[in-house]
Design an enzyme around this catalytic site. Structure first.
Site, mmCIF file in Angstrom:
data_model
loop_
_atom_site.group_PDB
_atom_site.id
_atom_site.type_symbol
_atom_site.label_atom_id
_atom_site.label_comp_id
_atom_site.label_asym_id
_atom_site.label_seq_id
_atom_site.Cartn_x
_atom_site.Cartn_y
_atom_site.Cartn_z
ATOM 1 N N ASN A 1 6.773 20.375 -38.087
ATOM 2 C CA ASN A 1 5.764 20.798 -37.108
ATOM 3 C C ASN A 1 6.313 21.875 -36.172
ATOM 4 O OD1 ASN A 1 3.711 18.941 -37.920
ATOM 5 N ND2 ASN A 1 4.909 17.311 -36.965
ATOM 6 N N HIS B 1 -5.953 11.176 -35.266
ATOM 7 C CA HIS B 1 -4.581 10.691 -35.468
ATOM 8 C C HIS B 1 -4.434 9.201 -35.117
ATOM 9 C CE1 HIS B 1 -0.190 10.613 -34.255
ATOM 10 N NE2 HIS B 1 -0.098 11.374 -35.321
ATOM 11 N N GLU C 1 -9.331 15.756 -32.070
ATOM 12 C CA GLU C 1 -8.199 16.672 -32.122
ATOM 13 C C GLU C 1 -8.740 18.094 -32.009
ATOM 14 O OE1 GLU C 1 -5.281 15.937 -35.229
ATOM 15 O OE2 GLU C 1 -5.783 13.819 -35.258
ATOM 16 N N SER D 1 -4.685 17.488 -37.895
ATOM 17 C CA SER D 1 -3.367 17.636 -38.494
ATOM 18 C C SER D 1 -3.382 17.504 -40.007
ATOM 19 C CB SER D 1 -2.406 16.620 -37.885
ATOM 20 O OG SER D 1 -2.978 15.348 -37.847
ATOM 21 N N ASP E 1 -7.167 16.196 -28.012
ATOM 22 C CA ASP E 1 -5.759 16.098 -28.405
ATOM 23 C C ASP E 1 -5.398 17.365 -29.176
ATOM 24 O OD1 ASP E 1 -3.314 15.659 -29.514
ATOM 25 O OD2 ASP E 1 -3.751 13.656 -30.281
ATOM 26 N N HIS F 1 -1.609 19.912 -32.401
ATOM 27 C CA HIS F 1 -1.316 20.948 -33.394
ATOM 28 C C HIS F 1 -1.863 22.314 -33.002
ATOM 29 C CE1 HIS F 1 0.414 18.277 -36.445
ATOM 30 N NE2 HIS F 1 -0.380 17.379 -35.881
ATOM 31 N N LYS G 1 5.992 19.569 -31.109
ATOM 32 C CA LYS G 1 5.623 20.302 -32.329
ATOM 33 C C LYS G 1 5.949 21.786 -32.144
ATOM 34 C CE LYS G 1 2.969 16.647 -34.213
ATOM 35 N NZ LYS G 1 1.989 15.653 -33.791
HETATM 36 C C1 LIG Z 1 2.094 14.226 -33.459
HETATM 37 C C2 LIG Z 1 0.825 13.857 -32.845
HETATM 38 C C3 LIG Z 1 0.791 13.048 -31.715
HETATM 39 C C4 LIG Z 1 2.030 12.386 -31.171
HETATM 40 O O1 LIG Z 1 2.847 13.287 -30.508
HETATM 41 P P1 LIG Z 1 4.403 12.930 -30.350
HETATM 42 O O2 LIG Z 1 4.826 13.787 -29.204
HETATM 43 O O3 LIG Z 1 5.058 13.289 -31.628
HETATM 44 O O4 LIG Z 1 4.494 11.477 -30.040
HETATM 45 C C5 LIG Z 1 -0.429 12.817 -31.121
HETATM 46 N N1 LIG Z 1 -1.569 13.320 -31.619
HETATM 47 C C6 LIG Z 1 -1.575 14.094 -32.723
HETATM 48 C C7 LIG Z 1 -2.857 14.635 -33.231
HETATM 49 C C8 LIG Z 1 -0.385 14.376 -33.368
HETATM 50 O O5 LIG Z 1 -0.394 15.102 -34.478
#
Ligand SMILES: *Cc1c(COP(=O)(O)O)cnc(C)c1O
Length: 408
Positions: free
Chosen positions: A49, A135, A178, A182, A207, A210, A241
């Site tokens: 990522n 996610h 999101e 992802s 969220d 990504h 990421k």
């Molecule tokens: C990776 C991810 C998370 C978690 O983030 P981390 O900092 O790795 O704990 C949360 N939401 C989504 C959509 C993700 O892809």
């Protein structure tokens, strides 16, 4: 035999029968665009990522070191006690300025954010509307809240409207999505989604794990890519990421941030973010804003890969309204997806098979994420490998149709 081993073995057997038993891949670490199998052997990786290719950037390492020297190896306590150093306040100011919000709050990880924000803002009478492709950490966040959760079909605003229409008597409503999905590599239709949210006085919890660093002007994220601004959208992101550090954050109005400091349990009851991660993240935010070429390079390589795979007859999931660095190749069954992933691995390419429960049954896929560290000849080599797989794997013509229609 210990009395618990029997049921563990039984569960393992069930997963193995479905080709769905996971093991940790053997790797000594990463290099830009690669994973290191051993001292002499680097494997081209599309699994990372680290979109902007920053994890080994000298300036990032320098800033992490500087933060360690000044602030120590650990933050030593909860943010509300001893764990609140000036570097975290500096990081929160930088995140808020970048995201264009009044304030931001940093958590130990994105997972911490998602398991605590929804629980902090809902009551038993609240309704959450969650995209079907969200996610696992969002799903867990919905479960931990006491609210009633309604799942709408992926990016299907008609379905979302139906559910909102039918939701009577909710004291508060939240739509959680999101920004960049992802596993599907598409984006949420945020302008229409926000419009719908405001009609029903719902908050959009976005969220953008990504999208942060990758989408929009100066990498500000998916909301910015749509040129949207609203106090009714709360942006969640990760430092882990594109920013190649570690940690999570919420960016939004000051009133929300002050409230979360009091109510978000995973913020209150976990140790403050590590200073080294904060130092690296601060540098990454600078680079993400200053070096537009990284996003332009990603867009070019992703398009090259996407088009090349389509020309070979593979089923690449459509990116939708905005292009993202994620190129998902739909295969179908776990078994077939694993075979393709293994065949790539034998050609020194790591593109892992993504299987249920991460994605719906029958939609197992390979997920290729482009990074600014990938070169054009990396993509050419990958396309050649996919071409070989199509001719070598018996009975395989690029996709294992038939099992996937319910989802698509
Ligand atoms: C990776 C991810 C998370 C978690 O983030 P981390 O900092 O790795 O704990 C949360 N939401 C989504 C959509 C993700 O892809």
């Amino acid at each position: 035999m210990s009395y618990w081993k029997e049921w563990v073995a039984k569960e393992e057997k069930l997963l193995r029968e479905k080709d769905n038993w996971r093991t940790l891949p053997s790797s000594q670490g990463t290099a830009p665009g690669h994973i290191i199998r051993d001292a002499h052997h680097a494997v081209l990786s599309f699994a990372s990522n680290d979109y902007l290719g920053l994890a080994h950037h000298p300036a990032m390492i320098e800033q992490a070191e500087e933060a360690l020297r000044t602030h120590g190896t650990g933050s030593t306590g909860s943010r509300l006690l001893t764990g609140n150093s000036t570097i975290l306040a500096e990081l929160e100011r930088a995140l808020a300025a970048w995201k264009g919000t009044e304030a931001a709050l940093v958590f130990p990880s994105g997972y911490h954010v998602n398991i605590s924000v929804l629980a902090a803002v809902t009551t038993e009478s609240s309704h959450i509307f969650s995209d079907a492709a969200n996610h696992a950490s969002i799903i867990d966040g919905c479960r931990l809240s006491r609210a009633k959760t309604f799942i709408y079909r992926h990016n299907d605003l008609d379905h979302l409207r139906q559910l909102l229409d039918a939701s009577v008597g909710a004291d508060r409503r939240f739509i959680v999505t999101e920004g960049v999905f992802s596993m599907d590599g598409d984006v949420s239709p945020l302008p229409e989604l926000l419009h719908l949210a405001e009609e029903f006085e719902a908050v959009v919890v976005l969220d953008d794990a990504h999208g942060t660093g990758v989408m929009g002007d100066k990498g500000r994220g998916t909301l910015s890519a749509f040129q949207l601004h609203s106090d009714n959208v709360w942006q969640i992101g990760t430092l882990s990421k594109a920013l190649a550090a570690q940690g999570g954050f919420v960016a939004g109005p000051r009133a929300l941030i002050d409230y979360l400091i009091n109510k978000a349990r995973a913020f209150i009851f976990s140790t403050g973010l590590n200073p080294a991660a904060a130092g690296a993240a601060l540098e990454a935010i600078k680079i993400a804003q200053d070096e537009e070429w990284r996003r332009e390079h990603i867009a070019r390589q992703a398009e090259f890969l996407r088009q090349g795979l389509k020309d070979l007859g593979y089923h690449v999931l459509a990116p939708g309204i905005l292009r993202t660095p994620i190129v998902p190749v739909l295969i179908g069954s776990n078994t077939q997806a694993l075979k393709v992933a293994q065949a790539l691995w034998h050609q020194d390419i790591y593109a892992p098979a993504i299987k249920p429960p991460t994605v719906p049954p029958g939609t197992s896929r390979l997920r290729l994420a482009i990074s600014a560290a990938h070169h054009e000849d990396d993509i050419e080599r990958t396309l050649a490998a996919f071409r070989r797989i199509k001719s070598d794997l018996v009975g395989f013509d690029g996709t294992d149709e038939g099992t996937q229609h319910e989802y698509l």
